[in-house]
Design an enzyme around this catalytic site. Structure first.
Site, PDB file in Angstrom:
ATOM      1  N   HIS A 150      37.792  28.596  45.849  1.00 26.42           N
ATOM      2  CA  HIS A 150      37.748  26.702  44.769  1.00 26.42           C
ATOM      3  C   HIS A 150      38.667  25.804  44.811  1.00 26.42           C
ATOM      4  CE1 HIS A 150      36.294  24.205  42.181  1.00 26.42           C
ATOM      5  NE2 HIS A 150      34.898  24.382  42.670  1.00 26.42           N
ATOM      6  N   ASP A 179      28.073  28.050  45.054  1.00 23.91           N
ATOM      7  CA  ASP A 179      27.176  28.039  46.185  1.00 23.91           C
ATOM      8  C   ASP A 179      26.974  29.717  46.537  1.00 23.91           C
ATOM      9  OD1 ASP A 179      26.624  25.776  45.937  1.00 23.91           O
ATOM     10  OD2 ASP A 179      28.379  24.789  46.867  1.00 23.91           O
TER      11      ASP A 179
HETATM   12  N1  CMC Z   1      37.068  31.585  53.020  1.00 22.36           N
HETATM   13  C1  CMC Z   1      38.894  32.778  53.575  1.00 22.36           C
HETATM   14  N2  CMC Z   1      39.999  31.886  53.737  1.00 22.36           N
HETATM   15  C2  CMC Z   1      40.066  31.118  53.457  1.00 22.36           C
HETATM   16  C3  CMC Z   1      38.668  30.647  52.615  1.00 22.36           C
HETATM   17  C4  CMC Z   1      37.634  31.315  52.379  1.00 22.36           C
HETATM   18  N3  CMC Z   1      36.273  31.231  51.791  1.00 22.36           N
HETATM   19  N4  CMC Z   1      39.026  29.592  51.210  1.00 22.36           N
HETATM   20  C5  CMC Z   1      40.061  29.841  51.693  1.00 22.36           C
HETATM   21  N5  CMC Z   1      41.159  30.712  51.896  1.00 22.36           N
HETATM   22  C6  CMC Z   1      42.664  30.309  52.501  1.00 22.36           C
HETATM   23  C7  CMC Z   1      43.163  29.371  53.236  1.00 22.36           C
HETATM   24  O1  CMC Z   1      42.565  29.967  54.625  1.00 22.36           O
HETATM   25  C8  CMC Z   1      44.804  29.548  52.758  1.00 22.36           C
HETATM   26  O2  CMC Z   1      45.081  30.288  53.086  1.00 22.36           O
HETATM   27  P1  CMC Z   1      47.154  30.057  53.662  1.00 22.36           P
HETATM   28  O3  CMC Z   1      46.844  29.618  52.942  1.00 22.36           O
HETATM   29  O4  CMC Z   1      47.142  31.220  54.416  1.00 22.36           O
HETATM   30  O5  CMC Z   1      46.898  28.531  54.732  1.00 22.36           O
HETATM   31  C9  CMC Z   1      43.992  29.192  51.117  1.00 22.36           C
HETATM   32  O6  CMC Z   1      42.811  30.879  51.050  1.00 22.36           O
HETATM   33  C10 CMC Z   1      43.670  28.559  50.211  1.00 22.36           C
HETATM   34  O7  CMC Z   1      42.761  27.794  51.136  1.00 22.36           O
HETATM   35  P2  CMC Z   1      42.809  25.864  51.057  1.00 22.36           P
HETATM   36  O8  CMC Z   1      41.860  25.616  51.780  1.00 22.36           O
HETATM   37  O9  CMC Z   1      44.056  25.287  50.807  1.00 22.36           O
HETATM   38  O10 CMC Z   1      42.309  25.344  49.355  1.00 22.36           O
HETATM   39  P3  CMC Z   1      41.415  24.380  49.215  1.00 22.36           P
HETATM   40  O11 CMC Z   1      41.517  24.595  47.564  1.00 22.36           O
HETATM   41  O12 CMC Z   1      42.364  23.044  49.108  1.00 22.36           O
HETATM   42  O13 CMC Z   1      39.586  24.584  49.534  1.00 22.36           O
HETATM   43  C11 CMC Z   1      37.536  25.113  49.716  1.00 22.36           C
HETATM   44  C12 CMC Z   1      39.229  25.164  48.143  1.00 22.36           C
HETATM   45  C13 CMC Z   1      36.480  25.391  48.564  1.00 22.36           C
HETATM   46  C14 CMC Z   1      37.483  23.984  49.963  1.00 22.36           C
HETATM   47  C15 CMC Z   1      38.195  26.742  50.278  1.00 22.36           C
HETATM   48  O14 CMC Z   1      37.795  27.598  49.408  1.00 22.36           O
HETATM   49  C16 CMC Z   1      36.775  27.213  51.448  1.00 22.36           C
HETATM   50  O15 CMC Z   1      37.009  26.277  52.374  1.00 22.36           O
HETATM   51  N6  CMC Z   1      35.579  27.513  50.490  1.00 22.36           N
HETATM   52  C17 CMC Z   1      34.474  27.911  51.936  1.00 22.36           C
HETATM   53  C18 CMC Z   1      33.520  26.582  51.131  1.00 22.36           C
HETATM   54  C19 CMC Z   1      33.216  26.752  50.334  1.00 22.36           C
HETATM   55  O16 CMC Z   1      32.462  27.510  49.489  1.00 22.36           O
HETATM   56  N7  CMC Z   1      32.869  25.651  49.196  1.00 22.36           N
HETATM   57  C20 CMC Z   1      31.753  25.456  48.182  1.00 22.36           C
HETATM   58  C21 CMC Z   1      33.029  25.186  46.748  1.00 22.36           C
HETATM   59  S1  CMC Z   1      32.244  25.352  45.588  1.00 22.36           S
HETATM   60  C22 CMC Z   1      30.978  23.863  45.332  1.00 22.36           C
HETATM   61  C23 CMC Z   1      30.896  22.635  45.376  1.00 22.36           C
HETATM   62  O17 CMC Z   1      32.549  22.237  44.633  1.00 22.36           O
HETATM   63  O18 CMC Z   1      30.833  21.763  46.387  1.00 22.36           O
END
Ligand code: CMC
Length: 430
Positions: free
Chosen positions: A306, A364
């Site tokens: 998140h 989720d």
């Molecule tokens: N599985 C594996 N690696 C992950 C994941 C994951 N679910 N989420 C983040 N990472 C890694 C990512 O690769 C990155 O690694 P590095 O620093 O080496 O590049 C690091 O963690 C930080 O990720 P980010 O994409 O920069 O983080 P963000 O804050 O931009 O993204 C997120 C947040 C929720 C979009 C992301 O964690 C994700 O894609 N999760 C899976 C989708 C999901 O479950 N979404 C629902 C969110 S909660 C409900 C809502 O609010 O809608």
């Protein structure tokens, strides 16, 4: 608001003084509104460090796993309130008295039907259209219906639009499902509660009455509460940005639904279920964990991580409890996907990669399993998120319009394209 200052010193240039603003809780913000006068903008793709507005609605402390709506902890609301009370709290700022609740409930129940013309929009879609695709269009189409309340500067017009949206989005979502499955639409039943009415519109048919199970009704109501608002997330920011031009509220909410649909946001609940199906067996989990950790592989563990919560998502804890309750009621505790989810959570929480990156199950991760147990088909999961979040969107939209500091949203950019060059006639181009 405090009188601390921040200073930006540009090498070889001037020092710029900027006010630091404090809210009632949470991080202070540097007020950069005057930076443009110095020929400078800030650069923050994904708005990772940007507060786009001030708000009194929802507070999140991501490190402590705190979520408050108008000051009330989500745990207390999920335990003691129903969704209608939470809607009242979000929109009007206070929990309702008994009389206020009865009145609000009555109003919402009596706005549930859609204009009969709306049914004809559905016929334009393929039967197999995704319910979210249909909802984006049909909710947007509502903007063509209410000429009586189109003045967004009038608080009473905004209020009636809010009532209509809270009441009609579930009806449209259920109609999208009925159309998708080739069944006749089920009219809303005003004698039923908000959640029970939605289940009735989903599952009753002209040949058979649907009698909702109270445990399932309560579980769905809790899902609605847990998704009701979440401060300036992608879809809410979309609604605010769309609304900042003064456009119609139904069009703004359609924009929010579009933003919610993506798998990084509300589409995650559907993606989690698909992922659990794909894993298929606890024995396959390590392979999926390795894929998620592989930098070269775009695969992510859906339902993990998140932007704001870096310790735990309080909504996920509550959803996990609901999951246990629902599966107990159904005697389905050994549900294959639930067992995979529990094992996946256990392994991921012990894995160095997930610990270091602070990736925890989010709301989720469990909501899909609960929805599936209630009998909701996977392609409706995000539509249910949209029903819940409508109150958050419309409340945030109303707050934005009422804010005397409100301006049209118009970010700037760091331009990295070609410099000015002269046009070359096509005959001379190589
Ligand atoms: N599985 C594996 N690696 C992950 C994941 C994951 N679910 N989420 C983040 N990472 C890694 C990512 O690769 C990155 O690694 P590095 O620093 O080496 O590049 C690091 O963690 C930080 O990720 P980010 O994409 O920069 O983080 P963000 O804050 O931009 O993204 C997120 C947040 C929720 C979009 C992301 O964690 C994700 O894609 N999760 C899976 C989708 C999901 O479950 N979404 C629902 C969110 S909660 C409900 C809502 O609010 O809608």
């Amino acid at each position: 608001m405090g009188n601390r200052k921040a200073y930006i010193r540009i090498e070889g240039g001037e020092e710029i003084e900027l006010p630091v603003l404090s809210g009632t809780m949470g991080a202070d913000v540097i007020d950069i509104r005057n930076l443009g006068k110095h020929g400078l903008f800030t650069y923050d793709p994904g708005y990772v460090s940007t507060a786009s507005c001030s708000s009194k609605i929802t507070f999140i402390d991501g490190d402590e796993g705190v979520l408050l709506h108008r000051g009330y902890p989500i745990e207390q609301l999920a335990e003691h309130a129903d969704f209608i009370e939470v809607c009242h709290l979000l929109y009007y700022g206070e929990l309702p008295t008994m009389a206020q609740k009865q009145e609000f409930d009555f109003v919402i129940r009596h706005h549930t039907m859609v204009n009969d013309q709306v049914t004809s929009f559905f016929k334009g879609f393929r039967r197999d259209a995704h319910p979210m695709a249909v909802m984006v269009s049909v909710v947007g189409a509502l903007s063509a219906f209410y000429q009586d309340s189109g003045d967004v500067t009038d608080p009473l017009h905004r209020e009636i639009s809010a009532h209509r949206l809270i009441a009609k989005v579930p009806t449209i979502a259920a109609m999208s499902f009925k159309y998708n499955t080739g069944m006749p639409f089920a009219y809303p039943k005003n004698s039923l509660s908000y959640a029970a009415n939605f289940l009735h519109m989903m599952f009753s048919t002209p040949c058979e009455e649907y009698v909702p199970n109270p445990v399932m009704v309560r579980a769905l109501d809790r899902i609605f509460i847990l998704h009701a608002d979440h401060e300036q997330n992608a879809s809410t920011s979309t609604v605010r940005l769309a609304g900042s031009s003064g456009t119609n509220p139904f069009a703004c909410i359609a924009a929010g639904i579009a933003s919610l649909w993506g798998p990084a946001h509300g589409g995650a609940n559907e993606a989690v279920l698909k992922m659990l199906e794909e894993i298929g067996d606890v024995a396959h989990i390590p392979k999926f964990i390795e894929r998620a950790k592989d930098k070269k592989n775009p695969f992510r563990l859906m339902g993990f991580g998140h932007r704001v919560y870096k310790n735990f998502d309080p909504r996920a804890n509550l959803m996990r409890q609901t999951c246990h309750k629902v599966l107990n009621e159904l005697g389905a505790h050994d549900d294959r996907l639930f067992q995979i989810a529990l094992e996946l959570e256990r392994i991921a929480l012990e894995d160095k990669y997930f610990i270091e990156k602070k990736l925890y199950p989010n709301v989720d991760f469990y909501s899909g399993i609960v929805l599936r147990a209630i009998g909701i088909p996977t392609n409706m999961f995000t539509a249910i998120f949209a029903i819940s979040r409508t109150i958050g969107w419309i409340t945030q939209w109303d707050e934005m319009i009422s804010d005397p500091e409100q301006k049209i949203g118009r970010p700037r950019q760091l331009f990295t394209g070609p410099e000015k060059r002269d046009f070359v006639p096509i005959s001379l181009r190589e």
